[in-house]
Write a protein that holds these residues in place. Structure first.
Motif, PDB file in Angstrom:
ATOM      1  N   TYR A 128      47.611  44.932  20.033  1.00 19.92           N
ATOM      2  CA  TYR A 128      48.224  44.619  21.316  1.00 19.92           C
ATOM      3  C   TYR A 128      49.225  45.689  21.750  1.00 19.92           C
ATOM      4  O   TYR A 128      49.285  46.076  22.924  1.00 19.92           O
ATOM      5  CB  TYR A 128      48.917  43.260  21.199  1.00 19.92           C
ATOM      6  CG  TYR A 128      49.463  42.710  22.481  1.00 19.92           C
ATOM      7  CD1 TYR A 128      48.737  41.793  23.227  1.00 19.92           C
ATOM      8  CD2 TYR A 128      50.728  43.098  22.934  1.00 19.92           C
ATOM      9  CE1 TYR A 128      49.250  41.277  24.404  1.00 19.92           C
ATOM     10  CE2 TYR A 128      51.249  42.585  24.105  1.00 19.92           C
ATOM     11  CZ  TYR A 128      50.507  41.676  24.837  1.00 19.92           C
ATOM     12  OH  TYR A 128      51.018  41.179  26.003  1.00 19.92           O
TER      13      TYR A 128
ATOM     14  N   ASP B 223      38.556  41.552  26.968  1.00 18.22           N
ATOM     15  CA  ASP B 223      38.450  41.544  25.507  1.00 18.22           C
ATOM     16  C   ASP B 223      39.735  40.955  24.943  1.00 18.22           C
ATOM     17  O   ASP B 223      40.825  41.457  25.242  1.00 18.22           O
ATOM     18  CB  ASP B 223      38.288  42.970  24.980  1.00 18.22           C
ATOM     19  CG  ASP B 223      36.905  43.542  25.250  1.00 18.22           C
ATOM     20  OD1 ASP B 223      36.175  42.954  26.057  1.00 18.22           O
ATOM     21  OD2 ASP B 223      36.582  44.595  24.674  1.00 18.22           O
ATOM     22  N   ASP B 224      39.621  39.931  24.120  1.00 22.99           N
ATOM     23  CA  ASP B 224      40.840  39.332  23.570  1.00 22.99           C
ATOM     24  C   ASP B 224      41.147  39.878  22.189  1.00 22.99           C
ATOM     25  O   ASP B 224      42.023  39.387  21.496  1.00 22.99           O
ATOM     26  CB  ASP B 224      40.735  37.801  23.532  1.00 22.99           C
ATOM     27  CG  ASP B 224      39.978  37.282  22.321  1.00 22.99           C
ATOM     28  OD1 ASP B 224      39.114  38.028  21.815  1.00 22.99           O
ATOM     29  OD2 ASP B 224      40.242  36.154  21.889  1.00 22.99           O
ATOM     30  N   SER B 225      40.451  40.923  21.787  1.00 23.34           N
ATOM     31  CA  SER B 225      40.717  41.554  20.493  1.00 23.34           C
ATOM     32  C   SER B 225      41.000  43.037  20.719  1.00 23.34           C
ATOM     33  O   SER B 225      40.517  43.640  21.673  1.00 23.34           O
ATOM     34  CB  SER B 225      39.511  41.380  19.559  1.00 23.34           C
ATOM     35  OG  SER B 225      38.352  41.943  20.160  1.00 23.34           O
TER      36      SER B 225
ATOM     37  N   SER C 175      43.489  43.696  24.806  1.00 22.72           N
ATOM     38  CA  SER C 175      44.228  42.473  25.115  1.00 22.72           C
ATOM     39  C   SER C 175      45.609  42.821  25.640  1.00 22.72           C
ATOM     40  O   SER C 175      46.144  42.150  26.533  1.00 22.72           O
ATOM     41  CB  SER C 175      44.334  41.572  23.879  1.00 22.72           C
ATOM     42  OG  SER C 175      45.050  42.214  22.841  1.00 22.72           O
TER      43      SER C 175
ATOM     44  N   SER D 181      45.136  44.097  29.178  1.00 23.00           N
ATOM     45  CA  SER D 181      44.872  42.953  30.062  1.00 23.00           C
ATOM     46  C   SER D 181      46.156  42.204  30.390  1.00 23.00           C
ATOM     47  O   SER D 181      46.386  41.816  31.539  1.00 23.00           O
ATOM     48  CB  SER D 181      43.877  41.995  29.400  1.00 23.00           C
ATOM     49  OG  SER D 181      42.672  42.652  29.083  1.00 23.00           O
TER      50      SER D 181
ATOM     51  N   ASN E 188      38.568  34.960  28.191  1.00 24.50           N
ATOM     52  CA  ASN E 188      38.904  35.928  27.143  1.00 24.50           C
ATOM     53  C   ASN E 188      37.786  35.917  26.107  1.00 24.50           C
ATOM     54  O   ASN E 188      37.519  34.919  25.455  1.00 24.50           O
ATOM     55  CB  ASN E 188      40.285  35.676  26.531  1.00 24.50           C
ATOM     56  CG  ASN E 188      40.436  34.321  25.909  1.00 24.50           C
ATOM     57  OD1 ASN E 188      39.933  33.327  26.425  1.00 24.50           O
ATOM     58  ND2 ASN E 188      41.129  34.257  24.784  1.00 24.50           N
TER      59      ASN E 188
ATOM     60  N   ARG F 164      35.118  37.398  23.040  1.00 19.32           N
ATOM     61  CA  ARG F 164      35.119  37.947  21.679  1.00 19.32           C
ATOM     62  C   ARG F 164      33.687  38.342  21.296  1.00 19.32           C
ATOM     63  O   ARG F 164      32.763  37.553  21.364  1.00 19.32           O
ATOM     64  CB  ARG F 164      35.651  36.897  20.703  1.00 19.32           C
ATOM     65  CG  ARG F 164      35.583  37.263  19.233  1.00 19.32           C
ATOM     66  CD  ARG F 164      36.521  38.404  18.904  1.00 19.32           C
ATOM     67  NE  ARG F 164      37.891  38.080  19.273  1.00 19.32           N
ATOM     68  CZ  ARG F 164      38.738  37.436  18.466  1.00 19.32           C
ATOM     69  NH1 ARG F 164      38.357  37.035  17.284  1.00 19.32           N
ATOM     70  NH2 ARG F 164      39.979  37.219  18.870  1.00 19.32           N
TER      71      ARG F 164
ATOM     72  N   HIS G 248      46.910  38.910  15.458  1.00 19.08           N
ATOM     73  CA  HIS G 248      46.571  39.474  16.759  1.00 19.08           C
ATOM     74  C   HIS G 248      45.919  38.437  17.656  1.00 19.08           C
ATOM     75  O   HIS G 248      46.200  38.368  18.869  1.00 19.08           O
ATOM     76  CB  HIS G 248      45.650  40.678  16.594  1.00 19.08           C
ATOM     77  CG  HIS G 248      45.530  41.505  17.832  1.00 19.08           C
ATOM     78  ND1 HIS G 248      44.707  41.170  18.873  1.00 19.08           N
ATOM     79  CD2 HIS G 248      46.168  42.650  18.200  1.00 19.08           C
ATOM     80  CE1 HIS G 248      44.815  42.072  19.830  1.00 19.08           C
ATOM     81  NE2 HIS G 248      45.699  42.972  19.456  1.00 19.08           N
ATOM     82  N   ASP G 249      45.051  37.614  17.099  1.00 18.24           N
ATOM     83  CA  ASP G 249      44.397  36.557  17.878  1.00 18.24           C
ATOM     84  C   ASP G 249      45.423  35.612  18.477  1.00 18.24           C
ATOM     85  O   ASP G 249      45.322  35.220  19.649  1.00 18.24           O
ATOM     86  CB  ASP G 249      43.421  35.763  16.998  1.00 18.24           C
ATOM     87  CG  ASP G 249      42.192  36.573  16.626  1.00 18.24           C
ATOM     88  OD1 ASP G 249      42.037  37.679  17.169  1.00 18.24           O
ATOM     89  OD2 ASP G 249      41.410  36.111  15.781  1.00 18.24           O
TER      90      ASP G 249
ATOM     91  N   SER H 220      47.570  37.548  21.167  1.00 22.41           N
ATOM     92  CA  SER H 220      46.780  37.802  22.369  1.00 22.41           C
ATOM     93  C   SER H 220      46.572  36.533  23.178  1.00 22.41           C
ATOM     94  O   SER H 220      46.774  36.511  24.396  1.00 22.41           O
ATOM     95  CB  SER H 220      45.417  38.403  21.970  1.00 22.41           C
ATOM     96  OG  SER H 220      44.574  38.518  23.098  1.00 22.41           O
TER      97      SER H 220
ATOM     98  N   LEU I 119      48.106  36.028  26.954  1.00 19.89           N
ATOM     99  CA  LEU I 119      47.152  35.944  28.060  1.00 19.89           C
ATOM    100  C   LEU I 119      47.203  34.587  28.753  1.00 19.89           C
ATOM    101  O   LEU I 119      47.072  34.486  29.976  1.00 19.89           O
ATOM    102  CB  LEU I 119      45.732  36.214  27.551  1.00 19.89           C
ATOM    103  CG  LEU I 119      45.427  37.648  27.099  1.00 19.89           C
ATOM    104  CD1 LEU I 119      44.041  37.741  26.471  1.00 19.89           C
ATOM    105  CD2 LEU I 119      45.543  38.624  28.260  1.00 19.89           C
TER     106      LEU I 119
END
Length: 575
Positions: free
Chosen positions: A190, A228-230, A234, A237, A257, A259, A279-280, A283, A287
């Protein structure tokens, strides 16, 4: 008209977007072909909701997606970032500082167009030259062979999302982050994404791209984002969405979002597991704060899920899995662009039109303020015949995210269902009224609890399957998406040459079934980032997060969980 602007951030998000726009292009093309099915000619969808009209300096009319794409530099393959319609517009150059030392120039050869892109170019040249009828007749058999070659080429070698895109884009649409190339493996957190957006004037330039499309809208209904949420995207975004929230506070933002399943296939040690779980959580927390409705999309193994019971997915291919998610996105967004009949008229092609604001309000503004929705899909949906009604809609609708509870009793559940191109007995195309009756019968005959509120949208227009669609249909799927009694012999997977359209059903629901998903995010953030001695605390610091920021993110996730837990709702009422 109520316009929608689309944003795609990240490589996998652009794979999804490429399929999504191919569907729209296919609908536009089928509406103009004299011999195409009437259901495509009379689809009653307002394509201007997603597209804009324009004109080149040569006076040629253009019709391009109202879209902003953000990705790595070099991610467009053989396609120019200026698109293919406005050749005269030069690329924007960054200021070059004076340098008295030696200058070395490194230039790479332009990538060669694949067979599909070559065929698109040839078709455009042929349409301009207007070949005579005899030439067209003689080329029919050759074109058919060429289509097979194209499908095989794409199936074996898709590297970029533009490799299978059949759409013309406006020069303001495609933005590459200079300095970030697709072969960089360390753009994985991130913090790097946040730096990338703020540095090199990227943020300002991306904002200008979006402003170009929004300012020409008469009455924008909302912004749909696929991100992309990874990895670092992220962060890109989140910074982009933060800017949108500041500049357009009254415009609803609906966020998918996404994956990539291939991310779960890498072997990883404990350090990598902690990093990814942290990170998940980070993020998702960030978001979710920057949109009105968030729709997580991405199963660890799409191929092994019940959502793929009629499909042949290869998880390692983004080209495959993104096609499924794009199909669901197309289906769910249909109510946003259904043409509204007059006050005394009733459309025989569509029903249940709803704009983005209405959809968000319905799902998030009922008895509870939950803004995390579950997206279910049935692809293709089985026949509506009475004896299979329950199986058609409730049994075959499967979630596209993991950790979803089953058979949950939720007395405040809200859902929006969309069914299009459905067939009934004898594989006859079902009418709107038959769709409504079948859904009603499905709930009447099911042990599944009926939601507190349900909105149904329906369309007679199925999902068109464009030529560059991957070979993901199983051998039980027929030419029009009907489910066959016996499998077709030969190849186990089928594509656009064998399957021309399919009926689809999607459902977006606000339900306590999403609790395990949210609790997993919260638990990982607390365990690895907040608790005393947390192993991931130094990692979060390296991403630019202080202790207070991490605790705030924990509060965001905790509030999501609390919103959906009935006993906590009751305890708060008694205070």
């Amino acid at each position: 008209m109520r316009e929608i602007v689309t944003i795609q951030v990240g490589n996998y998000a652009n794979f999804i977007g490429s399929h999504f726009w191919n569907f729209q292009d296919e609908l536009l093309g089928l509406a103009e072909i004299p011999e195409s099915d009437q259901v495509f000619k009379n689809h009653s969808l307002d394509m201007d909701v997603l597209y804009r009209t324009g004109e080149t300096q040569q006076g040629l009319l253009t019709y391009t997606p109202r879209m902003v794409s953000v990705n790595f530099q070099g991610s467009l393959g053989s396609v120019s970032s200026r698109g293919s319609l406005y050749y005269q517009i030069p690329a924007k150059h960054l200021d070059v500082m004076a340098w008295k030392g030696r200058v070395t120039t490194h230039a790479s050869e332009p990538l060669k167009r694949n067979l599909f892109l070559q065929s698109l170019n040839e078709e455009e040249q042929e349409s301009v030259s207007k070949a005579n009828d005899l030439d067209n007749l003689n080329n029919n058999s050759q074109a058919e062979i060429q289509d097979k070659d194209i499908v095989e080429c794409l199936e074996s070698d898709v590297q970029y999302w533009t490799d299978f895109s059949k759409v013309h884009y406006h020069p303001q649409s495609l933005y590459e982050l200079s300095g970030l190339w697709t072969d960089i493996q360390d753009f994985d957190n991130y913090g790097l994404g946040k730096e990338a957006f703020c540095g090199h004037q990227h943020g300002e330039e991306i904002d200008d791209r979006l402003r170009f499309f929004i300012e020409e809208c008469d009455h924008i209904q909302g912004i749909q984002c696929v991100v992309d949420d990874s990895g670092g995207f992220s962060g890109v975004s989140a910074m982009f969405l933060e800017s949108i929230a500041d500049e357009y506070p009254n415009v609803p933002v609906l966020l998918y979002n996404a994956r990539n399943p291939s991310l779960h296939m890498d072997s990883k040690g404990r350090k990598q597991v902690i990093s990814r779980n942290l990170h998940d959580a980070v993020s998702f927390s960030r978001l979710s704060e920057l949109c009105k409705l968030i729709i997580p999309v991405g199963l660890p193994s799409l191929s092994g899920s019940r959502a793929s019971q009629y499909l042949c997915i290869k998880d390692e291919k983004p080209y495959h899995s993104s096609a499924v998610y794009a199909s669901a996105m197309h289906s769910f967004s249909l109510p946003f662009r259904m043409k509204q009949p007059g006050p005394s008229a009733e459309s025989i092609c569509t029903s249940g039109a709803l704009d983005m604001y209405g959809m968000v309000k319905m799902l998030t503004g009922q008895m509870r303020q939950n803004m995390v929705a579950i997206l279910d899909v049935a692809m293709p949906t089985p026949s509506l015949s009475v004896d299979r009604a329950q199986q058609s809609f409730l049994g075959n609708l499967q979630p596209l995210i993991p950790d979803i509870a089953e058979d949950v009793e939720d007395f405040h559940a809200v859902e929006a269902m969309n069914i299009h191109g459905a067939v009934t007995s004898g594989n006859r195309r079902a009418s709107i009224s038959e769709v409504k009756d079948a859904v009603e019968a499905a709930y009447d005959n099911s042990v599944t609890q009926r939601p507190k509120f349900s909105h149904l949208s329906a369309s007679t227009c199925p999902l068109p399957i464009p030529l560059p669609f991957p070979l993901i249909f199983g051998n039980m799927v027929g030419q029009h998406g009907e489910l066959l009694e016996t499998p077709i012999s030969g190849s186990p997977s089928r594509g656009s040459l064998e399957v021309h359209s399919i009926p689809m059903a999607t459902r977006l629901r606000s339900s306590t079934a999403v609790l395990p998903f949210l609790e997993s995010k919260l638990g990982n953030l607390r365990r690895f980032g907040i608790e005393r001695g947390a192993l991931g605390a130094p990692l979060l610091q390296s991403w630019g997060f202080g202790k207070d920021e991490v605790e705030d993110m924990g509060e965001v996730l905790s509030k999501m969980v609390t919103t959906l837990k009935p006993h906590l709702e009751y305890s708060s009422d008694s205070d």
